[in-house]
Motif scaffolding. Structure first.
Motif, PDB file in Angstrom:
ATOM      1  N   CYS A   1      23.920 -23.637  28.965  1.00  0.00           N
ATOM      2  CA  CYS A   1      22.666 -23.600  28.217  1.00  0.00           C
ATOM      3  C   CYS A   1      22.055 -22.205  28.354  1.00  0.00           C
TER       4      CYS A   1
ATOM      5  N   ASN B   1      19.119 -21.220  27.401  1.00  0.00           N
ATOM      6  CA  ASN B   1      17.692 -21.236  27.728  1.00  0.00           C
ATOM      7  C   ASN B   1      17.442 -21.144  29.232  1.00  0.00           C
ATOM      8  N   CYS B   2      18.306 -21.806  29.996  1.00  0.00           N
ATOM      9  CA  CYS B   2      18.093 -21.828  31.447  1.00  0.00           C
ATOM     10  C   CYS B   2      19.220 -21.121  32.182  1.00  0.00           C
TER      11      CYS B   2
ATOM     12  N   CYS C   1      14.979 -27.962  32.444  1.00  0.00           N
ATOM     13  CA  CYS C   1      15.057 -27.220  31.183  1.00  0.00           C
ATOM     14  C   CYS C   1      14.986 -28.215  30.028  1.00  0.00           C
TER      15      CYS C   1
ATOM     16  N   HIS D   1      15.790 -27.744  26.936  1.00  0.00           N
ATOM     17  CA  HIS D   1      16.934 -27.613  26.031  1.00  0.00           C
ATOM     18  C   HIS D   1      18.093 -28.539  26.399  1.00  0.00           C
ATOM     19  N   CYS D   2      18.331 -28.639  27.680  1.00  0.00           N
ATOM     20  CA  CYS D   2      19.541 -29.340  28.143  1.00  0.00           C
ATOM     21  C   CYS D   2      19.200 -30.504  29.054  1.00  0.00           C
TER      22      CYS D   2
END
Ligand SMILES: [Zn+2]
Ligand SMILES: [Zn+2]
Length: 344
Positions: free
Chosen positions: A143, A145-146, A197, A199-200
């Motif tokens: 991911c 994002n993180c 996170c 996103h995930c």
């Protein structure tokens, strides 16, 4: 052959516990894979650890010393000595000496994830000649994002139960150690993130579709496959599993067949051709090369296949032609008589 563990650690045979410990500590720092990236270092590091796991254990050391003094003892190696290798008490050694300064999970026993298997179909020709294919599949990737940590702030704590190794070593009896996946972090070596996170959902991984070019070598067999490193799933300990593209199915629209690694052709000859003495037939290899075969009864034994060596799927296999003479169904008695007359 059993190695000289004293020599490996560079100490005398009568070295004290402390001297052995010190030698091990110095060598470990020098060759630890986190600090020394050479290939030799990894091997050396395993050796050092193997040596130390024996020489630091009173009972094993006594057995080992006995061996050095009195020669080989039957039960010294093999299963009884299974704990001798690198896996023996590994974590304990580090706990003892370094207090978990190193990431044990990275030391020569990195967890190996199961490969991600993708099944594909090839044509018979593909398997003979080899081929390059674009293979599309979905996997879990890191991911962004993180940064694969699963944490919004990208920070994750090492699992305190296994100190980040993802493993647990349990003593079972005097001489048995059982290594299991850490039940608290499920082997990831990390604690659950506090700030998941979005996103995930804290897993550190998201689905993606990927396309890779895969080369299948000539002669590849059904159920065999091609492995591609690190193209499988992302795991939140930072590793990727391998991708394994498996030839699950072979579609054969040719006249050829495969028996082991031989390329096989069943070739029908009309009985009339045989009767007319048209004894030379031409067969074609899958690559287009033609071979002339004399099928007259004088030149070959019946039912014996015609073999072109080294022209199969591999260098050591053959192109094999089975010749089948096709007879018509003869129904009427008088027709049979006519045919017999032909031979008289
Ligand atoms: Zn994420
Ligand atoms: Zn853990």
């Amino acid at each position: 052959m059993i190695k000289d563990y004293y020599q490996i650690l560079g100490v005398d045979r009568d070295a004290s516990e402390d001297e052995i410990k010190r030698a091990f500590r110095d060598l470990s720092k020098k060759y630890h894979p986190d600090l020394n990236k050479t290939k030799e270092a990894e091997e050396k590091f395993k050796e050092i650890n193997e040596a130390y796991s024996v020489l630091s254990d009173k009972r094993k050391k006594a057995e080992y010393d006995n061996y050095l003094k009195y020669g080989f003892k039957d039960n010294f190696v093999g299963d009884n000595f299974g704990g001798f290798g690198i896996n023996f008490g590994f974590e304990d050694i580090f706990k003892d000496i370094f207090g978990f300064d190193f990431n044990i999970g990275n030391v020569g026993m990195k967890k190996k994830y199961q490969p991600l298997i993708v099944n594909i179909t090839l044509s018979f020709e593909d398997t003979y000649f080899g081929c390059d294919k674009k293979v599309k599949y979905s996997r879990k990737n890191k991911c962004k994002n993180c940064d694969g940590t699963g944490s919004q702030s990208k920070s994750r704590k090492k699992c305190s139960k296994c100190a980040g190794s993802g493993y647990y070593t349990e003593a079972r009896g005097r001489n048995m150690f059982i290594k299991t996946t850490c039940p608290f972090c499920y082997g990831s070596g990390q604690e659950e993130p506090q700030d998941k996170c979005k996103h995930c959902d804290g897993t550190g991984a998201v689905n993606e579709t990927l396309e890779v070019s895969v080369h299948f070598p000539p002669g590849i067999k059904p159920n065999d496959g091609v492995a591609i490193s690190n193209k499988g799933h992302y795991y939140n300990d930072g590793q990727y599993s391998d991708l394994y593209v498996r030839v699950a199915r072979v579609i054969n629209n040719t006249n050829y067949d495969r028996i082991d690694d031989n390329l096989v052709l069943y070739y029908d000859v009309d009985y009339l051709d045989v009767l007319k003495n048209n004894n030379i037939i031409t067969v074609k290899h899958i690559d287009g090369k033609e071979y002339k075969i004399d099928i007259s009864s004088n030149s070959r034994k019946s039912f014996e296949p015609y073999i072109v060596p080294h022209r199969g799927f591999t260098k050591n296999s053959n192109f094999v032609v089975f010749i089948n003479i096709k007879f018509p169904k003869i129904k009427k008695e008088e027709n049979i008589k006519k045919i017999i007359e032909l031979f008289e």
